[in-house]
Scaffold this motif. Sequence first.
Motif: not given
Length: 76
Positions: A3-5, A10-12
Motif C-alpha cells: 500500500r505504501g508503494h 499515485s502521488q508521483q
Amino acid sequence: MARGHQKLQSQQKNAKKQAEMKKAKGHDQKTAAMAALVFTCAVGRSQMPDPKTFKQHFESKHPKSPMPPELEGVEA
C-alpha cells in the motif's frame, strides 16, 4: 508495504499530471498583458488598456483624423 508503494506511485502520477496541466494552461505575463489591451486604434492598429490612454494616443498621434465616437465622452 504494498500500500505504501502504491501511494507513492499515485502521488508521483498526480504530480506529473498537475505539471502537464499547468504547462498546457500556459499562463504567463505576455498572455495576461495581451488580454488587458482591449482598445485598438483604427488608424495605426496599436492597442491600449483603457479609453483615457486611447484618447491621449489619438489626440497626439492622429490630430487631423476625426475622433472615433467611442471616445467622444472620455476625459483625457
